[in-house]
Design a protein around this motif. Structure first.
Motif, PDB file in Angstrom:
ATOM      1  N   TYR A 114       0.835  -1.190   0.000  1.00  0.00           N
ATOM      2  CA  TYR A 114       0.000   0.000   0.000  1.00  0.00           C
ATOM      3  C   TYR A 114       0.876   1.249   0.000  1.00  0.00           C
ATOM      4  CZ  TYR A 114      -3.857  -3.052   1.339  1.00  0.00           C
ATOM      5  OH  TYR A 114      -4.800  -4.036   1.362  1.00  0.00           O
ATOM      6  N   TYR A 161       0.192   5.647   0.355  1.00  0.00           N
ATOM      7  CA  TYR A 161      -0.802   6.669   0.658  1.00  0.00           C
ATOM      8  C   TYR A 161      -0.276   8.023   0.238  1.00  0.00           C
ATOM      9  CZ  TYR A 161      -2.348   2.815   3.508  1.00  0.00           C
ATOM     10  OH  TYR A 161      -2.745   1.579   3.932  1.00  0.00           O
ATOM     11  N   GLU A 162      -1.156   8.864  -0.274  1.00  0.00           N
ATOM     12  CA  GLU A 162      -0.752  10.190  -0.710  1.00  0.00           C
ATOM     13  C   GLU A 162      -1.670  11.243  -0.134  1.00  0.00           C
ATOM     14  OE1 GLU A 162      -0.555  10.515  -4.942  1.00  0.00           O
ATOM     15  OE2 GLU A 162       1.089   9.072  -5.094  1.00  0.00           O
ATOM     16  N   SER A 199      -5.398  17.658  -1.010  1.00  0.00           N
ATOM     17  CA  SER A 199      -5.884  17.060   0.230  1.00  0.00           C
ATOM     18  C   SER A 199      -6.270  18.109   1.265  1.00  0.00           C
ATOM     19  CB  SER A 199      -4.809  16.138   0.817  1.00  0.00           C
ATOM     20  OG  SER A 199      -4.487  15.126  -0.092  1.00  0.00           O
ATOM     21  N   ASP A 232      -5.442   9.500  -0.335  1.00  0.00           N
ATOM     22  CA  ASP A 232      -5.663   8.480  -1.362  1.00  0.00           C
ATOM     23  C   ASP A 232      -4.849   7.254  -1.013  1.00  0.00           C
ATOM     24  OD1 ASP A 232      -7.353   9.909  -3.142  1.00  0.00           O
ATOM     25  OD2 ASP A 232      -5.620  11.051  -3.832  1.00  0.00           O
ATOM     26  N   PHE A 269      -3.397   3.689  -2.514  1.00  0.00           N
ATOM     27  CA  PHE A 269      -3.098   2.968  -3.736  1.00  0.00           C
ATOM     28  C   PHE A 269      -2.546   1.591  -3.381  1.00  0.00           C
ATOM     29  CE2 PHE A 269      -2.673   7.421  -4.736  1.00  0.00           C
ATOM     30  CZ  PHE A 269      -3.279   7.541  -5.976  1.00  0.00           C
ATOM     31  N   ARG A 310      -0.050   1.144 -10.521  1.00  0.00           N
ATOM     32  CA  ARG A 310      -0.626   1.677  -9.285  1.00  0.00           C
ATOM     33  C   ARG A 310      -2.141   1.652  -9.443  1.00  0.00           C
ATOM     34  NH1 ARG A 310       2.039   6.544  -6.651  1.00  0.00           N
ATOM     35  NH2 ARG A 310      -0.132   7.077  -6.511  1.00  0.00           N
ATOM     36  N   HIS A 311      -2.816   1.143  -8.451  1.00  0.00           N
ATOM     37  CA  HIS A 311      -4.273   1.079  -8.489  1.00  0.00           C
ATOM     38  C   HIS A 311      -4.837   1.875  -7.309  1.00  0.00           C
ATOM     39  CE1 HIS A 311      -8.353  -0.371  -8.802  1.00  0.00           C
ATOM     40  NE2 HIS A 311      -8.284  -0.836  -7.572  1.00  0.00           N
ATOM     41  N   ARG A 312      -5.610   2.934  -7.622  1.00  0.00           N
ATOM     42  CA  ARG A 312      -6.233   3.710  -6.544  1.00  0.00           C
ATOM     43  C   ARG A 312      -7.379   2.907  -5.976  1.00  0.00           C
ATOM     44  NH1 ARG A 312      -9.327   9.438  -6.894  1.00  0.00           N
ATOM     45  NH2 ARG A 312      -9.925   9.510  -4.723  1.00  0.00           N
ATOM     46  N   ARG A 313      -7.325   2.684  -4.675  1.00  0.00           N
ATOM     47  CA  ARG A 313      -8.294   1.811  -4.039  1.00  0.00           C
ATOM     48  C   ARG A 313      -9.331   2.572  -3.215  1.00  0.00           C
ATOM     49  NH1 ARG A 313      -6.905  -3.952  -2.017  1.00  0.00           N
ATOM     50  NH2 ARG A 313      -9.001  -4.716  -1.685  1.00  0.00           N
ATOM     51  N   ARG A 353     -10.308   6.681  -1.098  1.00  0.00           N
ATOM     52  CA  ARG A 353     -10.011   8.049  -0.662  1.00  0.00           C
ATOM     53  C   ARG A 353     -10.805   8.266   0.612  1.00  0.00           C
ATOM     54  NH1 ARG A 353      -7.665  12.604  -2.722  1.00  0.00           N
ATOM     55  NH2 ARG A 353      -8.493  14.591  -2.026  1.00  0.00           N
TER      56      ARG A 353
END
Length: 184
Positions: free
Chosen positions: A51, A53-54, A59, A65, A67, A75-78, A80
């Motif tokens: 994982y 995180y951004e 933000s 977010d 990922f 990269r897959h955004r999972r 938010r």
């Protein structure tokens, strides 16, 4: 969050005039686990993935977010999600935060002072910040970062010892080969 980045975040907390949702998101992104159960119980990442995180300038509402990173190119955004109120509330502490003392601003000093310890370390981390929540979070992050740095240093020492042992074993094997001795 990389070690250098955590120290930059600590400086941002200490220099901020007040807490805010962007800082909340940045703190949360820094402490969320890279492996294991993630936010909202998504569970373990697939084998070989992790994982990330951004929390960036987008933000400002406190969102982070999440990922799943399968490779540097995939990269897959999972998800938010909104971060807890780390920098504006005394009711929200970091996991493992162990504040041992807090001092309100004194005459001639406009900042709060907080001391934190990490785990069973006898050393305390100290932080000055504009508000009590900022001082508490910065001190807690200092303690966590110092503990991680000490852990990383110990790991580097072990890695060097392994390399030296492997080099020794290769030298012994080469000497045995040169002398015809088959024993190690």
């Amino acid at each position: 969050m990389a070690g250098e980045d955590i120290w930059h975040l600590i400086v941002r907390l200490e220099e901020a005039s007040e807490g805010g949702r962007l800082l909340d998101a940045q703190v949360w992104a820094a402490i969320l686990p890279r492996e294991g159960i993630c936010i909202d119980g998504y569970g373990l990442p697939p084998v070989g993935a992790y994982y990330e995180y951004e929390a960036d300038e987008d933000s400002a509402d406190g969102s982070v977010d999440m990922f799943v990173i399968f490779s540097p190119a995939i990269r897959h955004r999972r998800a938010r999600r909104k971060a807890p109120l780390f920098t504006t509330s005394l009711d929200t502490a970091l996991p493992g935060e162990d504040i041992i003392a807090v001092q309100a601003p004194l005459a001639g000093r406009a900042k709060w002072l907080a001391f934190a310890i990490a785990g069973d370390s006898p050393d305390a981390a100290m932080s000055y910040a504009a508000t009590e929540p900022l001082a508490r979070r910065a001190a807690a992050l200092r303690a966590m970062a110092a503990k991680q740095d000490a852990h990383d240093d110990a790991r580097r020492v072990l890695d060097l010892a392994k390399i030296e042992l492997q080099a020794h074993d290769r030298a012994v094997a080469a000497m045995n080969l040169a002398t015809g001795n088959q024993e190690s």
